[in-house]
Scaffold this active site. Sequence first.
Site, PDB file in Angstrom:
ATOM      1  N   CYS A  39      30.027  59.769   0.971  1.00 43.68           N
ATOM      2  CA  CYS A  39      31.325  60.386   1.221  1.00 43.68           C
ATOM      3  C   CYS A  39      31.545  61.528   0.229  1.00 43.68           C
ATOM      4  CB  CYS A  39      32.420  59.336   1.077  1.00 43.68           C
ATOM      5  SG  CYS A  39      34.074  59.919   1.529  1.00 43.68           S
ATOM      6  N   ASP A  41      34.176  62.048  -1.248  1.00 43.98           N
ATOM      7  CA  ASP A  41      35.186  61.557  -2.185  1.00 43.98           C
ATOM      8  C   ASP A  41      34.773  61.845  -3.630  1.00 43.98           C
ATOM      9  OD1 ASP A  41      36.681  59.586  -3.909  1.00 43.98           O
ATOM     10  OD2 ASP A  41      37.499  58.986  -1.968  1.00 43.98           O
ATOM     11  N   ARG A  43      35.406  60.413  -6.268  1.00 44.53           N
ATOM     12  CA  ARG A  43      35.150  59.229  -7.097  1.00 44.53           C
ATOM     13  C   ARG A  43      33.737  58.679  -6.921  1.00 44.53           C
ATOM     14  NH1 ARG A  43      39.984  55.954  -4.540  1.00 44.53           N
ATOM     15  NH2 ARG A  43      39.004  57.004  -2.760  1.00 44.53           N
ATOM     16  N   HIS A 100      32.128  53.494   0.645  1.00 43.37           N
ATOM     17  CA  HIS A 100      32.787  53.056  -0.587  1.00 43.37           C
ATOM     18  C   HIS A 100      34.160  52.458  -0.316  1.00 43.37           C
ATOM     19  CE1 HIS A 100      35.746  56.403  -0.913  1.00 43.37           C
ATOM     20  NE2 HIS A 100      34.846  57.040  -0.193  1.00 43.37           N
ATOM     21  N   CYS A 103      38.191  54.159   1.079  1.00 42.62           N
ATOM     22  CA  CYS A 103      37.765  55.426   1.680  1.00 42.62           C
ATOM     23  C   CYS A 103      38.910  56.031   2.498  1.00 42.62           C
ATOM     24  CB  CYS A 103      36.553  55.189   2.580  1.00 42.62           C
ATOM     25  SG  CYS A 103      35.968  56.662   3.447  1.00 42.62           S
TER      26      CYS A 103
END
Length: 208
Positions: A39, A41, A43, A100, A103
């Site tokens: 992803c 993302d 993080r 993850h 999400c």
Amino acid sequence: MQKILDGLVKFRRGDFEIHRELFRGLKSEQRPHTLFISCADSRVDPNMITDTLPGELFGIRNIANLVPPYHETSEYMASMSAIEYAVLSLEVKNIIVCGHSNCGGCAACLKPSNFLDHLPHTQKWLELAHPVRDRVLKEIPEDDPEAREWMMEQANVVEQLKHLMTYPYIRQHVILEKLALSGWHYIIETGEVFIYDRNVGEFLLANG
């Protein structure tokens, strides 16, 4: 921006100097062993999660770690071209699809259909996860949002593994045991990674 600029200086004086020979060897070519689809993302840091160095992972990052099913097209296809290059040119030995916890893309899929009307391109992209969404909404009751979230994230990873197998050259490489596929579910708050076990149809905690 200043934090990023300071980081550039720190990298050049620190990590780059430590790995100077590695970067010199990477000057002319890359030979990654793994295609890591994750992803976008902020993080999720693939190299930190896997303790790998530059040159080891070839990465694809997008919303909700999605893989478009294989199809012939004349359109510009970023993810499909990156997969093609990783497998046929770089000859990676592994492909990992890493979802993850928490999400945002998966969570948006579970929202009402008009939730992403203000983000039309994101809305269109997430259509790739609609088969998973429909199954989650059908199987998990509305009063258990955590279970829906967990199932959406994990089932989405499994769905993308299925999409990868629609690529003729990936299927061939897997059959010939030249390529291995793996599905991961990374838990941000604990650092744990659950890996999909095809034999039992479940994600099992990675213990090394």
